[in-house]
Design a protein around this motif. Structure first.
Motif, PDB file in Angstrom:
ATOM      1  N   HIS A   1      -0.044   9.173  -5.650  1.00 29.04           N
ATOM      2  CA  HIS A   1      -0.031  10.579  -5.244  1.00 29.04           C
ATOM      3  C   HIS A   1       0.907  11.392  -6.119  1.00 29.04           C
ATOM      4  O   HIS A   1       0.591  12.534  -6.520  1.00 29.04           O
ATOM      5  CB  HIS A   1       0.382  10.684  -3.776  1.00 29.04           C
ATOM      6  CG  HIS A   1       0.285  12.073  -3.223  1.00 29.04           C
ATOM      7  ND1 HIS A   1       1.384  12.907  -3.089  1.00 29.04           N
ATOM      8  CD2 HIS A   1      -0.794  12.785  -2.790  1.00 29.04           C
ATOM      9  CE1 HIS A   1       0.995  14.059  -2.584  1.00 29.04           C
ATOM     10  NE2 HIS A   1      -0.318  14.016  -2.389  1.00 29.04           N
TER      11      HIS A   1
ATOM     12  N   LEU B   1      -1.010   6.988   5.614  1.00 30.14           N
ATOM     13  CA  LEU B   1      -1.866   6.491   4.540  1.00 30.14           C
ATOM     14  C   LEU B   1      -3.335   6.725   4.845  1.00 30.14           C
ATOM     15  O   LEU B   1      -4.094   7.214   3.983  1.00 30.14           O
ATOM     16  CB  LEU B   1      -1.603   5.001   4.311  1.00 30.14           C
ATOM     17  CG  LEU B   1      -0.170   4.594   3.943  1.00 30.14           C
ATOM     18  CD1 LEU B   1      -0.097   3.099   3.679  1.00 30.14           C
ATOM     19  CD2 LEU B   1       0.331   5.370   2.739  1.00 30.14           C
TER      20      LEU B   1
ATOM     21  N   ALA C   1       0.832  -1.207   0.000  1.00 31.04           N
ATOM     22  CA  ALA C   1       0.000   0.000   0.000  1.00 31.04           C
ATOM     23  C   ALA C   1       0.864   1.255   0.000  1.00 31.04           C
ATOM     24  O   ALA C   1       0.522   2.252  -0.656  1.00 31.04           O
ATOM     25  CB  ALA C   1      -0.922  -0.014   1.209  1.00 31.04           C
TER      26      ALA C   1
ATOM     27  N   ALA D   1      -5.885   9.414   3.083  1.00 28.53           N
ATOM     28  CA  ALA D   1      -7.123   8.944   2.468  1.00 28.53           C
ATOM     29  C   ALA D   1      -8.325   9.729   2.978  1.00 28.53           C
ATOM     30  O   ALA D   1      -9.224  10.091   2.204  1.00 28.53           O
ATOM     31  CB  ALA D   1      -7.304   7.448   2.740  1.00 28.53           C
TER      32      ALA D   1
ATOM     33  N   VAL E   1       0.229   3.842  -3.005  1.00 33.29           N
ATOM     34  CA  VAL E   1      -0.335   5.149  -2.640  1.00 33.29           C
ATOM     35  C   VAL E   1       0.638   6.274  -2.965  1.00 33.29           C
ATOM     36  O   VAL E   1       0.242   7.322  -3.502  1.00 33.29           O
ATOM     37  CB  VAL E   1      -0.718   5.173  -1.152  1.00 33.29           C
ATOM     38  CG1 VAL E   1      -1.074   6.591  -0.698  1.00 33.29           C
ATOM     39  CG2 VAL E   1      -1.888   4.234  -0.886  1.00 33.29           C
ATOM     40  N   SER E   2       1.920   6.087  -2.639  1.00 31.51           N
ATOM     41  CA  SER E   2       2.894   7.145  -2.909  1.00 31.51           C
ATOM     42  C   SER E   2       3.062   7.383  -4.405  1.00 31.51           C
ATOM     43  O   SER E   2       3.130   8.537  -4.860  1.00 31.51           O
ATOM     44  CB  SER E   2       4.242   6.793  -2.273  1.00 31.51           C
ATOM     45  OG  SER E   2       4.715   5.536  -2.733  1.00 31.51           O
TER      46      SER E   2
END
Length: 497
Positions: free
Chosen positions: A298, A343, A290, A347, A294-295
């Protein structure tokens, strides 16, 4: 009656801290194997906590780690348990220190989450995220927080927190100065990990590397030199006292061997993560994966590569590589939990800004919390609630008849605690398991048992080895005198010839 506004900010800090601390106390009381609501010693194979407890007990009573008793861990976890035992003269002190440590950890996670949560319901959201992170740690570390990963977590969380705040400052002011105490904290955290398990320092190393690259990019050579010196001082602060202590007790090599050298062999002979059950693989890898996804998402959405994104992405990739190459124990992944508030907080902020979700985010976090608590209860039922008290009457009778002149071989360490037995040899538990990882350990083990100081040796079979590592010594120096049943297995009692 109105309350003065100057007191309101203090309530904003005190109330979440108090709630987090109470939550930590309840969590540890209900889910930790050392909690006084459970029997003193349970019959469980997850015995690391009992090893640390026994080591702390023996240190508190005048012994020396690695000399009078040995385990392949850094001395900080032994010191933690020794201080706990000194506090009350029992495992209750260790339990109380664990609560304090868990409370500090949860509050550090809360502060991390507060950096990313939206303004509306920000405090409540951050508290919920901190609690979710704590339960996640509890699941990974079950059945106890008395492990080296939770011991490192406050230091790792603080290091990440100050790095996050500095990265935010850099976004608004390129060329920001790094305060001298930042690298000192990073060095302190690195040293704590070195004195427990060095791989726990991975996130600190990545953060320091990113900061160093930024300083080099800005040509801040003087600042970089000051940071290096401050980092070294931070490393030396906890490390030097331990080096001096063990050197003064003629145990410096034993300290280095137990902390570093054995673990090199241990890591090289570990099983692959892919050999584990699917739920173990998911628990270990889901958060690092994750982090990477996610990074990267982004960076693509923002079309900007921030130092925080790089730190999270690189850390996630390295954690995935690490976990594929070390033993697949879930608690190893607990150090990754410091990224969970980032995280989840990110979110929640995204949901508020782009989907216009406000109170719905709290409901979603509540559902996640409920699911994790349910899973935690399932894990605890398996490892704590359904486990019987360690009770081996035949072994207890042998120990009483030996009057302390006895060594247990491959027997669970809980036997020493349950029957108040002081180990005669420093290699006193899980001998064949540890010998399977290191030829140097096997040599030291045989040298110690070849002295035949112990009149009796109780040898329980180890399922991966047809014969014990000390088989030749048993054949030459001892004779079998009886067979007893321990944990449902035929266990042989040997007497010195």
């Amino acid at each position: 009656m109105t309350v003065s506004t100057r007191f309101r900010p203090s309530y904003a800090y005190v109330v979440p801290i108090a709630l987090n601390s109470v939550f930590a106390a309840v969590l540890i009381t209900l889910t930790d194997i050392l909690s006084p609501i459970y029997p003193c010693v349970l019959e469980t194979w997850y015995s690391d906590q009992y090893i640390f407890e026994l080591t702390g007990k023996m240190w508190a009573e005048g012994g020396i780690p690695y000399v009078n008793f040995w385990d392949q861990k850094g001395p900080l976890i032994f010191l933690f348990n020794m201080l706990g035992w000194k506090l009350t003269g029992s495992s209750l002190g260790i339990f109380l220190l664990t609560i304090v440590w868990a409370a500090v950890t949860v509050n550090m996670l809360y502060l991390l989450a507060r950096e990313f949560t939206p303004q509306r319901h920000g405090t409540a959201t951050a508290v919920m995220i901190a609690w979710i992170s704590a339960v996640w740690i509890g699941i990974l570390c079950a059945p106890s927080w008395d492990l080296i990963e939770p011991l490192c977590l406050p230091f790792l969380a603080v290091s990440l927190l100050i790095a996050v705040r500095w990265f935010k400052q850099c976004d608004n002011n390129h060329g920001s100065v790094v305060p001298w105490w930042h690298p000192f904290v990073y060095g302190l955290s690195f040293s704590v990990c070195l004195l427990s398990r060095l791989t726990n320092a991975l996130s600190v190393c990545v953060g320091v590397l990113v900061i160093a690259i930024m300083l080099l990019r800005w040509n801040q050579w003087t600042a970089l030199l000051k940071c290096v010196l401050s980092f070294i001082v931070g490393v030396a602060l906890p490390l030097i006292p331990f080096c001096v202590y063990f050197a003064a007790h003629h145990a410096f090599y034993d300290f280095v061997y137990g902390t570093v050298l054995f673990n090199i062999s241990y890591a090289g002979n570990s099983e692959s993560l892919l050999s584990s059950q699917i739920n173990t693989i998911v628990l270990i890898l889901c958060l690092p994966c994750a982090m990477v996804l996610v990074s990267l998402a982004h960076m693509l959405l923002e079309r900007h590569c921030s130092p925080l994104d790089w730190t999270i992405a690189i850390s996630g990739i390295l954690f995935i590589a690490l976990f594929f190459n070390i033993s697949p124990y879930q608690h190893y992944a607990a150090v990754v939990a410091i990224f969970l508030p980032i995280l989840l907080g990110g979110a929640c902020r995204y949901a508020e800004q782009h989907i216009h979700m406000h109170w719905q985010t709290l409901v979603a976090l509540g559902l996640v919390m409920a699911l994790l608590c349910g899973y935690q209860a399932k894990v605890d039922n398996k490892l704590i609630w359904s486990e019987p008290t360690y009770d081996e009457p035949e072994l207890e009778q042998v120990i009483q008849e030996a009057h302390g002149n006895i060594v247990l071989y491959n027997v669970l360490v809980g036997a020493y605690l349950q029957y108040d037995l002081k180990p005669m040899y420093r290699f006193a538990w899980l001998q064949d398991w540890e010998a399977s990882f290191s030829s140097s350990y096997t040599k030291l083990l045989c040298e110690e048992f070849a002295t035949a100081r112990a009149k009796y040796i109780v040898v329980q079979p180890y399922y991966t080895m047809p014969k014990p590592a000390i088989d030749r010594i048993l054949h030459n120096r001892y004779k079998p005198i009886r067979t007893i049943t321990v944990e449902g297995m035929d266990t042989i009692v040997y007497e010195r010839r």
